[in-house]
Motif scaffolding. Structure first.
Motif, short mmCIF file in Angstrom:
data_model
loop_
_atom_site.label_atom_id
_atom_site.label_comp_id
_atom_site.label_asym_id
_atom_site.label_seq_id
_atom_site.Cartn_x
_atom_site.Cartn_y
_atom_site.Cartn_z
N GLY A 134 -1.77 7.96 -4.97
CA GLY A 134 -1.28 7.96 -3.79
C GLY A 134 -1.80 7.25 -2.54
O GLY A 134 -1.43 7.24 -1.31
N VAL A 135 -2.95 6.75 -2.99
CA VAL A 135 -3.93 6.12 -1.90
C VAL A 135 -3.78 4.63 -1.86
O VAL A 135 -3.86 4.00 -3.10
CB VAL A 135 -5.29 6.35 -2.02
CG1 VAL A 135 -6.45 6.03 -1.00
CG2 VAL A 135 -5.47 8.09 -2.10
N ASP A 136 -3.81 3.94 -0.86
CA ASP A 136 -3.52 2.65 -0.78
C ASP A 136 -4.99 1.70 -1.26
O ASP A 136 -5.91 2.32 -1.32
CB ASP A 136 -3.23 2.18 0.63
CG ASP A 136 -4.32 2.34 1.54
OD1 ASP A 136 -5.50 1.99 1.50
OD2 ASP A 136 -4.17 3.02 2.71
N GLU A 161 0.82 -1.21 -0.03
CA GLU A 161 -0.04 0.10 0.00
C GLU A 161 0.91 1.36 0.01
O GLU A 161 1.95 1.37 0.20
CB GLU A 161 -0.96 -0.17 1.11
CG GLU A 161 -1.82 -1.30 1.29
CD GLU A 161 -2.70 -0.93 2.55
OE1 GLU A 161 -4.02 -0.58 2.51
OE2 GLU A 161 -2.22 -0.90 3.72
N ASN A 162 0.42 2.46 -0.20
CA ASN A 162 0.89 3.86 -0.03
C ASN A 162 1.45 3.60 1.30
O ASN A 162 0.67 3.42 2.29
CB ASN A 162 -0.14 4.90 -0.34
CG ASN A 162 0.56 6.08 -0.03
OD1 ASN A 162 1.49 6.74 -0.50
ND2 ASN A 162 -0.13 6.82 0.78
N GLY A 164 -1.60 9.72 1.06
CA GLY A 164 -2.93 9.16 1.11
C GLY A 164 -3.94 9.82 1.96
O GLY A 164 -5.00 10.06 1.59
N ASN A 165 -3.54 9.92 3.17
CA ASN A 165 -4.50 10.55 4.32
C ASN A 165 -4.69 12.02 3.81
O ASN A 165 -5.64 12.73 4.20
CB ASN A 165 -3.76 10.42 5.61
CG ASN A 165 -4.11 9.24 5.95
OD1 ASN A 165 -5.31 8.71 6.20
ND2 ASN A 165 -3.32 8.31 6.51
#
Length: 526
Positions: free
Chosen positions: A434-436, A39-40, A408-409
């Motif tokens: 860029g988000v998981d 994940e990211n 991501g956040n």
């Protein structure tokens, strides 16, 4: 024979206390294609940077071809036979391919002078020996992204690379260019090169790699021979839980009255380059129109013009019958427009402000959050906490500065702000970049839910799989013009790729609700 790369208990803790990797052990055999998935924020890029000497491990051992190495800069890694192709290519646009490949190590001719002809010959012979199709005399700015990437690969081989590290190598490639890249990688391996690929695209992991390593939260969660594992298992190893399949019901909006109507839209940037030309499309309420295209073909300009950040030089757009373009950002927002920008760091968030301040950045002046010139801090805090929970933003507090969040956040903060305002028209540019894997699925669900509540959604994404899976209709943008229009439920990925690269074009293409669709290969046969 010793492995090409071996990591033994490698950890990396940054000066601010962030633990990026912990106890990572993995082996990459010579002559294999090894995928590193995660994940990211899982620590994939950190591993690559440590192998390449960009950063140094805090603990553990790195062995290259059986020799323990302590690289303090990339020059040492290059000398040891390691090359790296970054996601964002590092080429000089005004130079030829040959000039880029030999830059810093130019061959000389008579009298020790630089020889352009010798450079061309050297690059042509190198490209031929590895089966990489390039024109050494072509200017980089004039060739496709796929050829630019092959140029980057040649740069590493010219410097003697036996181990090639590739970070998200297909991020901006069409399906055809991806196939060409994979064929080139396989030829490299036959020639004795070891290839390490960092990617989040599970289909590509299966298509190209021999073995894989999965990282989660900086630690190894598993290794496998790629042939012995399926997509579902890889995804579960990455996120630590089962993922439900994402099924999106298609909407056929033909015959409806458009909610968004854009006609003859044109835009010229500050340098005088035409970025958009005669763009025409409609969007009904309760519909997602996907914009497909290789990055750099006007997608960013389209989003900026529609969101009010830039004024069109021709044409314009109406929302519910009222003009909304060319009047600035606040006027566009008052009309019901919301935007998830492509560049979240410069246009999506204020990194020095906290989550609460970012969440209300576009609405703080309204009656819900202010009264007689004073902010209602209690209401703002509660609203932010509710959205943190709804969108799964990983933080200890809604008072956390956004700059302290992962990429991501940060994106989740932007999505939460824009979607929670219940816009009439949402422009979503690269919404899950860029988000998981797990979070990307939930954010896509939010886009579909917004559509189902009646909003018109324009999805601009470099991820063609994302465009195909979420859109009701698809338009292809090439050099600032719409060149094709497809029904998403019958669209063919490879056919779209031909339009993305300019090899095909639909006459008088427009993405209007009353416009014809481009024929898919199946429809053309029928």
């Amino acid at each position: 024979m010793a492995p090409a790369i071996e990591l033994r208990g490698v950890s990396k803790r940054y000066g601010n206390g962030t633990l990026a990797n912990e106890g990572v052990s993995l082996t990459i055999e010579r002559g294999e294609i090894h995928a590193i998935c995660g994940e990211n924020g899982a620590g994939k890029s950190t591993i690559m940077k440590m192998i390449y000497g960009l950063i140094q491990p805090s603990a553990g051992t790195i062995l290259i071809e059986g020799v323990e190495r302590h690289f303090t800069h990339p020059g040492q890694a290059i000398a040891a036979g390691i090359g790296m192709v970054a996601q964002h290519l590092n080429l000089v646009p005004s130079f030829t391919i040959a000039e880029n490949v030999v830059l810093g190590q130019e061959p000389s001719g008579r009298g020790g002078l630089l020889s352009r002809e010798a450079s061309i010959v050297a690059v042509r012979e190198l490209a031929k020996s590895f089966g990489l199709d390039v024109d050494p005399t072509a200017r980089v700015s004039d060739v496709s992204i796929g050829m630019q990437q092959r140029t980057e690969i040649l740069k590493t081989l010219y410097r003697g690379a036996r181990i090639l590290l590739m970070d998200e190598p297909t991020a901006v490639l069409t399906p055809q260019e991806t196939d060409e890249l994979f064929a080139a990688i396989r030829r490299l391996v036959v020639s004795g090169v070891t290839v390490v690929v960092v990617t989040h695209k599970l289909a590509e992991v299966k298509a190209i790699s021999d073995r894989l390593t999965v990282l989660r939260d900086g630690r190894v969660t598993g290794h496998a021979d790629t042939a012995d594992i399926d997509h579902k298992t890889i995804a579960e190893m990455m996120v630590g839980r089962p993922l439900a399949p994402q099924i999106v019901k298609r909407i056929d909006a033909r015959g409806r009255e458009p909610r968004v109507r854009v006609r003859q839209l044109g835009y010229v940037n500050a340098q005088g380059s035409v970025r958009l030309s005669d763009v025409n499309f409609d969007l009904a309420g309760g519909e997602i129109l996907g914009i497909a295209g290789v990055e750099g073909n006007g997608q960013n300009s389209l989003a900026r013009v529609l969101s009010g950040l830039a004024a069109p030089h021709a044409g314009g757009g109406d929302l519910d019958g009222m003009p909304f373009t060319g009047r600035g950002v606040r006027a566009a927002r008052k009309s019901g427009v919301a935007t998830v920008p492509e560049d979240r760091l410069t246009e999506g968030v204020a990194v020095n402000l906290d989550i609460e301040q970012n969440i209300v950045a576009t609405t703080y002046y309204g009656p819900s959050f202010s009264s007689f010139g004073c902010l209602k801090t209690g209401a703002i805090g509660q609203w932010a906490r509710d959205l943190v929970k709804q969108f799964g933003i990983k933080t200890d507090s809604s008072k956390t500065p956004v700059g302290a969040l992962s990429g991501g956040n940060m994106q989740k903060v932007v999505m939460a702000r824009e979607i929670s305002g219940e816009p009439k028209f949402l422009i979503a540019a690269q919404p899950t970049r860029g988000v998981d894997v797990g979070a990307a699925g939930s954010l896509r669900d939010e886009l579909v839910a917004l559509r189902d509540r009646g909003a018109a959604v324009l999805l601009i994404s470099a991820d063609l799989e994302e465009v195909l899976s979420l859109s009701d209709r698809i338009a292809v943008l090439f050099k600032g013009e719409i060149v094709a229009h497809f029904r998403a439920d019958t669209a063919d990925q490879r056919e779209i790729g031909l339009y993305m690269t300019g090899l095909k074009r639909q006459p008088d293409a427009a993405a209007r609700l009353d416009a014809a669709f481009a024929a898919t290969p199946q429809e053309a046969i029928a």
